[in-house]
Design a protein around this motif. Structure first.
Motif, PDB file in Angstrom:
ATOM      1  N   LEU A   1      -2.579   8.064   3.100  1.00  0.00           N
ATOM      2  CA  LEU A   1      -2.899   9.451   3.410  1.00  0.00           C
ATOM      3  C   LEU A   1      -4.369   9.758   3.091  1.00  0.00           C
ATOM      4  O   LEU A   1      -5.076  10.369   3.891  1.00  0.00           O
ATOM      5  CB  LEU A   1      -1.969  10.385   2.622  1.00  0.00           C
ATOM      6  N   VAL A   2      -4.807   9.285   1.925  1.00  0.00           N
ATOM      7  CA  VAL A   2      -6.199   9.502   1.523  1.00  0.00           C
ATOM      8  C   VAL A   2      -7.144   8.809   2.496  1.00  0.00           C
ATOM      9  O   VAL A   2      -8.134   9.389   2.938  1.00  0.00           O
ATOM     10  CB  VAL A   2      -6.438   9.005   0.068  1.00  0.00           C
ATOM     11  N   LYS A   3      -6.833   7.575   2.854  1.00  0.00           N
ATOM     12  CA  LYS A   3      -7.671   6.825   3.804  1.00  0.00           C
ATOM     13  C   LYS A   3      -7.733   7.551   5.148  1.00  0.00           C
ATOM     14  O   LYS A   3      -8.781   7.663   5.757  1.00  0.00           O
ATOM     15  CB  LYS A   3      -7.136   5.409   4.000  1.00  0.00           C
TER      16      LYS A   3
ATOM     17  N   ARG B   1      -7.259  10.737   5.743  1.00  0.00           N
ATOM     18  CA  ARG B   1      -8.043  11.971   5.620  1.00  0.00           C
ATOM     19  C   ARG B   1      -9.531  11.677   5.566  1.00  0.00           C
ATOM     20  O   ARG B   1     -10.336  12.370   6.183  1.00  0.00           O
ATOM     21  CB  ARG B   1      -7.617  12.751   4.376  1.00  0.00           C
ATOM     22  N   LEU B   2      -9.912  10.639   4.811  1.00  0.00           N
ATOM     23  CA  LEU B   2     -11.325  10.276   4.710  1.00  0.00           C
ATOM     24  C   LEU B   2     -11.879   9.855   6.067  1.00  0.00           C
ATOM     25  O   LEU B   2     -12.988  10.231   6.436  1.00  0.00           O
ATOM     26  CB  LEU B   2     -11.512   9.137   3.704  1.00  0.00           C
ATOM     27  N   THR B   3     -11.082   9.104   6.812  1.00  0.00           N
ATOM     28  CA  THR B   3     -11.504   8.669   8.139  1.00  0.00           C
ATOM     29  C   THR B   3     -11.723   9.872   9.052  1.00  0.00           C
ATOM     30  O   THR B   3     -12.711   9.948   9.773  1.00  0.00           O
ATOM     31  CB  THR B   3     -10.458   7.724   8.765  1.00  0.00           C
ATOM     32  N   ARG B   4     -10.765  10.816   8.994  1.00  0.00           N
ATOM     33  CA  ARG B   4     -10.902  12.021   9.813  1.00  0.00           C
ATOM     34  C   ARG B   4     -12.131  12.821   9.422  1.00  0.00           C
ATOM     35  O   ARG B   4     -12.886  13.277  10.275  1.00  0.00           O
ATOM     36  CB  ARG B   4      -9.655  12.896   9.672  1.00  0.00           C
ATOM     37  N   GLU B   5     -12.345  13.007   8.100  1.00  0.00           N
ATOM     38  CA  GLU B   5     -13.506  13.748   7.614  1.00  0.00           C
ATOM     39  C   GLU B   5     -14.785  13.073   8.088  1.00  0.00           C
ATOM     40  O   GLU B   5     -15.711  13.720   8.550  1.00  0.00           O
ATOM     41  CB  GLU B   5     -13.510  13.785   6.071  1.00  0.00           C
ATOM     42  N   PHE B   6     -14.816  11.742   7.974  1.00  0.00           N
ATOM     43  CA  PHE B   6     -16.017  11.002   8.319  1.00  0.00           C
ATOM     44  C   PHE B   6     -16.314  11.092   9.807  1.00  0.00           C
ATOM     45  O   PHE B   6     -17.467  11.276  10.201  1.00  0.00           O
ATOM     46  CB  PHE B   6     -15.888   9.540   7.883  1.00  0.00           C
TER      47      PHE B   6
ATOM     48  N   MET C   1       0.851  -1.188   0.000  1.00  0.00           N
ATOM     49  CA  MET C   1       0.000   0.000   0.000  1.00  0.00           C
ATOM     50  C   MET C   1       0.893   1.247   0.000  1.00  0.00           C
ATOM     51  O   MET C   1       1.781   1.358   0.826  1.00  0.00           O
ATOM     52  CB  MET C   1      -0.890  -0.026   1.241  1.00  0.00           C
ATOM     53  N   SER C   2       0.626   2.124  -0.902  1.00  0.00           N
ATOM     54  CA  SER C   2       1.491   3.302  -1.003  1.00  0.00           C
ATOM     55  C   SER C   2       1.125   4.359   0.036  1.00  0.00           C
ATOM     56  O   SER C   2       0.057   4.314   0.651  1.00  0.00           O
ATOM     57  CB  SER C   2       1.384   3.905  -2.405  1.00  0.00           C
ATOM     58  N   LEU C   3       2.025   5.278   0.192  1.00  0.00           N
ATOM     59  CA  LEU C   3       1.839   6.344   1.169  1.00  0.00           C
ATOM     60  C   LEU C   3       0.638   7.222   0.806  1.00  0.00           C
ATOM     61  O   LEU C   3      -0.115   7.652   1.684  1.00  0.00           O
ATOM     62  CB  LEU C   3       3.117   7.196   1.246  1.00  0.00           C
ATOM     63  N   GLY C   4       0.440   7.470  -0.497  1.00  0.00           N
ATOM     64  CA  GLY C   4      -0.686   8.303  -0.952  1.00  0.00           C
ATOM     65  C   GLY C   4      -2.027   7.701  -0.573  1.00  0.00           C
ATOM     66  O   GLY C   4      -2.926   8.387  -0.096  1.00  0.00           O
ATOM     67  N   VAL C   5      -2.144   6.383  -0.756  1.00  0.00           N
ATOM     68  CA  VAL C   5      -3.402   5.689  -0.415  1.00  0.00           C
ATOM     69  C   VAL C   5      -3.660   5.778   1.085  1.00  0.00           C
ATOM     70  O   VAL C   5      -4.780   6.039   1.516  1.00  0.00           O
ATOM     71  CB  VAL C   5      -3.342   4.216  -0.883  1.00  0.00           C
TER      72      VAL C   5
END
Length: 59
Positions: free
Chosen positions: A7-9, A11-16, A1-5
């Motif tokens: 990071l996106v996960k 951020r999405l978790t935090r937003e959610f 799993m790359s660092l970008g993925v």
């Protein structure tokens, strides 16, 4: 799993989680104010009906 993925996960978790917290606060406030809203609505309808009967009989 790359660092970008990751990071996106993250951020999405935090937003959610922020959204969930906001939503629960909103729901709590809404449920608290709902009885007052229903009471005011019913009262307004009753007042209108009284006015309606008053004008129909007095006319």
């Amino acid at each position: 799993m790359s660092l970008g993925v990751l990071l996106v996960k993250w951020r999405l978790t935090r937003e959610f989680s922020a959204f969930t917290r906001e939503f629960s606060t909103f729901t709590r406030e809404f449920c608290r104010s709902l009885p007052y809203f229903i009471k005011i609505t019913i009262q307004t309808r009753v007042d209108r009906m009284d006015l309606f009967w008053y004008y129909s009989y007095s006319g």
